[in-house]
Scaffold this motif. Structure first.
Motif, PDB file in Angstrom:
ATOM      1  N   ASP A 383       0.844  -1.197   0.000  1.00 32.82           N
ATOM      2  CA  ASP A 383       0.000   0.000   0.000  1.00 32.82           C
ATOM      3  C   ASP A 383       0.883   1.253   0.000  1.00 32.82           C
ATOM      4  O   ASP A 383       0.979   1.986   0.976  1.00 32.82           O
ATOM      5  CB  ASP A 383      -0.963   0.001   1.191  1.00 32.82           C
ATOM      6  N   SER A 384       1.561   1.463  -1.093  1.00 31.98           N
ATOM      7  CA  SER A 384       2.417   2.630  -1.285  1.00 31.98           C
ATOM      8  C   SER A 384       2.063   3.278  -2.623  1.00 31.98           C
ATOM      9  O   SER A 384       1.625   2.588  -3.543  1.00 31.98           O
ATOM     10  CB  SER A 384       3.904   2.215  -1.300  1.00 31.98           C
ATOM     11  N   PRO A 385       2.240   4.599  -2.728  1.00 27.89           N
ATOM     12  CA  PRO A 385       2.681   5.557  -1.719  1.00 27.89           C
ATOM     13  C   PRO A 385       1.711   5.643  -0.541  1.00 27.89           C
ATOM     14  O   PRO A 385       0.556   5.253  -0.649  1.00 27.89           O
ATOM     15  CB  PRO A 385       2.731   6.887  -2.476  1.00 27.89           C
ATOM     16  N   LEU A 386       2.221   6.170   0.563  1.00 24.06           N
ATOM     17  CA  LEU A 386       1.462   6.215   1.809  1.00 24.06           C
ATOM     18  C   LEU A 386       0.579   7.467   1.828  1.00 24.06           C
ATOM     19  O   LEU A 386       1.092   8.583   1.807  1.00 24.06           O
ATOM     20  CB  LEU A 386       2.440   6.237   2.983  1.00 24.06           C
ATOM     21  N   PRO A 387      -0.754   7.298   1.854  1.00 22.59           N
ATOM     22  CA  PRO A 387      -1.626   8.474   1.935  1.00 22.59           C
ATOM     23  C   PRO A 387      -1.416   9.210   3.262  1.00 22.59           C
ATOM     24  O   PRO A 387      -0.968   8.623   4.242  1.00 22.59           O
ATOM     25  CB  PRO A 387      -3.047   7.885   1.864  1.00 22.59           C
ATOM     26  N   ALA A 388      -1.737  10.497   3.287  1.00 20.81           N
ATOM     27  CA  ALA A 388      -1.618  11.266   4.522  1.00 20.81           C
ATOM     28  C   ALA A 388      -2.583  10.714   5.561  1.00 20.81           C
ATOM     29  O   ALA A 388      -3.763  10.499   5.279  1.00 20.81           O
ATOM     30  CB  ALA A 388      -1.907  12.739   4.247  1.00 20.81           C
TER      31      ALA A 388
END
Length: 587
Positions: A383-388
């Motif tokens: 699950d990348s990129p990592l959401p804010a």
């Protein structure tokens, strides 16, 4: 692949004792089994590393390089591999406070107020300078001295020119920081034939010079650097984020950019101690005494899957001329593993490295001076990129997971995304779009990044499988051979970690036509669930390619008539389509 962008260095020299390589190897293996008064004989790695004088450690991946630092990193790696559930929640670094910062005593203590505070300076200096150049007041918090390492970052000229386009460096700065240039560059897999390319990862850039140039530029733009300071806590209020430092200082900022890398305490809190989905383990050295030293290896495999301890591993190599001398050469040995009990430690890999590297490079260890020993672990998550996860905090660089799961070190991906991210952050601050949902648009789902997970699985030795030990090399050779036949528009983006629909589809099609008998082994190697998951990302890659090619030209002219918030959101969607399909990359 992607170059050893961020590994550190050890200063000094170790002259290997004069003994035939075969006798030396036998002696080392015997000594590993011997104990004296209950104390094991120091490993060859320990003796080499303790014979090399070291200077102060610097920040960033690989910035620590002593033998003690190697043991500390191995302990971290062992804890990641442990079967035990996380016994306690990760330290809560970030907390959200549901009122304005003026209600807090901390705000009164805030000595400095910024538009942006960047935590982590080794790669953070680049985004900090780009934002300063746009007129924002930016501060950097770095726990060490903000200084680059002596060991080069290997990169292509095309990627470096992204820094010029963003406006934070000049071509002259890049030329000054470039220590060595070399061509051609080799890809090869266990004597199955070699592919040679030009201008791929063919520059050795000195971080110590590049980051020094960035520091001067950043300070000249009014930027503030706090060296020797560490993050203690971040309180997110409705109107600001208040950063408490271990040393007692308090900073107030509209936005915090977390550039603290793979082991950021903020990321640990967000991921709640979850194991990485995959890890790239890397060891290597820079040594003096290579006579044939004009070419590089982008990716090379000299052997099939082999057993180390309780695990099976497939080793790959990279090798580059070093800028410190005409016979100096850096060689990296890396492998992809799933973090689980019994996974090899870095010191075990280094012991293998001393045995295998001389044969790979056609040299005798007797004739080499070891200048630096290099090592690192690079975790990756699906699950990348990592959401804010919080308002007013955005992950950047390795902390965000924006780098490909196949590459290690995020300098190349940083240069590629720097223009997009600096513009997006600037617009978010100007429009006050600093809630978690708006910031997550800056780290969006990118199907080409997710699709590259298949390659890491294909390059990882599967434990206790009935797949041939030669399969990984055979699969990679067939793929690279197909890409070579299809030419530069297919091969070159892949070698620079950019997955695009047309090159990918053409390569897979040619592999299936020319080597259909390999398909059953692919299913065994990566597994049905991974292939099904990958099929979804391949579909989305097709969809994003369509949207970027055909919907973007229709929507973009309309952006200026949208309200500011909707305009901000749609610009981010257009960027996600473009970068998520790899169409930002041009030959």
């Amino acid at each position: 692949m992607g170059g050893m962008s961020q590994l550190g260095h050890c200063n000094g020299v170790f002259q290997y004792p004069k003994m035939s390589p075969l006798l030396q190897i036998r002696k080392e293996r015997t000594q590993r089994k011997i104990s004296l008064q209950g104390q094991a004989v120091p490993s060859r790695t320990q003796r080499i590393m303790e014979s090399i004088s070291v200077s102060g450690e610097v920040g960033g991946a690989g910035g620590a390089y002593s033998y003690n630092a190697l043991k500390r990193l191995d302990n971290i790696w062992s804890s990641i591999c442990s079967t035990q559930a996380v016994s306690q929640e990760p330290q809560e670094v970030v907390s959200s406070v549901p009122h304005v910062s003026s209600h807090s005593d901390l705000t009164d203590k805030a000595g400095d107020r910024f538009d942006v505070v960047v935590c982590g300076g080794t790669l953070g200096i680049f985004i900090a300078t780009a934002l300063s150049a746009k007129g924002l007041q930016v501060g950097i918090v770095e726990r060490n001295i903000l200084k680059g390492r002596e060991q080069e970052w290997n990169i292509s000229k095309k990627e470096l020119l992204e820094l010029v386009e963003v406006g934070i460096l000049t071509e002259d700065d890049i030329e000054q920081a470039t220590a060595v240039k070399f061509n051609p560059n080799r890809c090869g897999f266990e004597d199955k034939g070699e592919i040679w390319v030009e201008d791929i990862l063919n520059l050795g850039v000195l971080p110590v010079k590049l980051i020094e140039a960035m520091k001067k530029r950043f300070i000249s733009l009014g930027g503030v650097i706090l060296e020797g300071y560490s993050v203690s806590s971040i309180r997110v209020y409705e109107d600001a984020a208040v950063l408490q430092l271990v040393e007692g200082n308090t900073l107030s900022s509209r936005l915090i950019v977390d550039a603290m890398g793979n082991f950021s305490p903020v990321v640990k809190q967000i991921r709640r101690g979850r194991k990485p989905d995959g890890v790239c383990l890397v060891v290597g050295s820079c040594a003096r005494g290579f006579k044939d030293n004009s070419t590089s290896d982008v990716i090379y495999s000299s052997s099939s899957v082999k057993k180390i301890g309780d695990s099976e591993v497939q080793y790959f190599w990279e090798a580059f001329p070093a800028g410190s001398g005409p016979t100096d050469r850096t060689t990296y040995m890396f492998t992809y593993v799933n973090p689980q009990p019994g996974s090899p430690k870095l010191e075990e890999l280094l012991e293998d490295y001393w045995d295998l590297m001389p044969k790979y490079q056609g040299v005798s260890l007797d004739n080499l001076e070891i200048l630096r020993v290099i090592y690192g672990i690079f975790p990756t998550y699906r699950d990348s990129p990592l959401p804010a996860a919080f308002n007013r905090i955005l992950q950047f660089g390795d902390a965000s997971g924006i780098q490909s799961p196949v590459s290690f070190g995020g300098f190349g991906s940083l240069t590629r995304h720097l223009g997009r991210l600096s513009t997006g952050i600037y617009e978010a601050i100007n429009g006050d779009f600093l809630d978690a949902d708006s910031l997550s648009l800056l780290n969006p789902y990118m199907p080409n990044l997710s699709a590259s997970w298949l390659f890491q699985k294909a390059m990882s030795a599967k434990q206790n499988s009935n797949v041939s030990p030669e399969f990984i090399n055979e699969l990679l050779h067939v793929n690279f051979q197909s890409m070579q036949k299809l030419g530069d528009p297919v091969l070159r983006p892949f070698l620079q970690d950019v997955i695009q629909l047309e090159p990918l589809a053409k390569t897979l099609g040619l592999v299936m036509l020319t080597k259909p008998q390999i398909i059953p082994s692919i299913f065994k190697q990566v597994g049905i669930p991974v292939l099904l998951d990958w099929s979804g990302h391949f579909f989305m890659l097709s969809y994003y390619t369509f949207l970027s090619s055909f919907a973007d030209p229709v929507i973009r002219p309309l952006l200026n008539v949208f309200p500011s918030k909707i305009k901000f959101e749609w610009k981010r969607h257009l960027e996600a389509w473009k970068y998520g399909s790899g169409l930002d990359y041009k030959l």
